[in-house]
Motif scaffolding. Structure first.
Motif, mmCIF file in Angstrom:
data_model
loop_
_atom_site.group_PDB
_atom_site.id
_atom_site.type_symbol
_atom_site.label_atom_id
_atom_site.label_comp_id
_atom_site.label_asym_id
_atom_site.label_seq_id
_atom_site.Cartn_x
_atom_site.Cartn_y
_atom_site.Cartn_z
ATOM 1 N N MET A 38 6.434 -37.618 13.599
ATOM 2 C CA MET A 38 6.335 -36.533 12.836
ATOM 3 C C MET A 38 5.779 -35.218 13.872
ATOM 4 N N SER A 39 4.667 -35.645 14.426
ATOM 5 C CA SER A 39 3.705 -34.931 15.478
ATOM 6 C C SER A 39 4.490 -34.385 16.753
ATOM 7 N N THR A 41 7.823 -34.133 16.722
ATOM 8 C CA THR A 41 8.900 -33.331 16.268
ATOM 9 C C THR A 41 8.252 -32.022 16.154
ATOM 10 N N VAL A 42 7.166 -31.696 15.627
ATOM 11 C CA VAL A 42 6.450 -30.568 15.262
ATOM 12 C C VAL A 42 5.892 -30.016 16.590
ATOM 13 N N GLY A 43 5.838 -30.534 17.590
ATOM 14 C CA GLY A 43 5.143 -30.130 18.984
ATOM 15 C C GLY A 43 3.723 -30.645 19.036
ATOM 16 N N GLY A 44 3.503 -31.586 18.374
ATOM 17 C CA GLY A 44 2.136 -32.271 18.707
ATOM 18 C C GLY A 44 1.890 -32.858 19.962
ATOM 19 N N GLU A 47 1.252 -30.895 26.252
ATOM 20 C CA GLU A 47 2.261 -30.457 26.971
ATOM 21 C C GLU A 47 2.395 -30.932 28.468
#
Length: 57
Positions: A38-39, A41-44, A47
């Motif tokens: 889930m993290s 998927t939302v960009g957690g 980078e």
């Protein structure tokens, strides 16, 4: 007749608790995998730009 404390713990208590211990570990691992998906998927997370800029040769 009887056993010392170590024998009672390993032969009785641990055997009785083993299914619950395995179930708890399984639920924990599944939760960790789900939360990390889930993290992600939302960009957690870190980078790629941050990683490449911090490593310089």
């Amino acid at each position: 007749m009887g056993g010392n404390l170590k024998k009672i713990i390993f032969n009785v208590l641990l055997v009785e608790a083993l299914p619950r211990i395995i179930r708890s570990i399984t639920v924990t691992l599944i939760s960790i995998i789900g939360f990390s998906a889930m993290s992600g998927t939302v960009g957690g997370g870190i980078e790629e730009d941050t990683i490449s800029s911090s490593i310089s040769f």
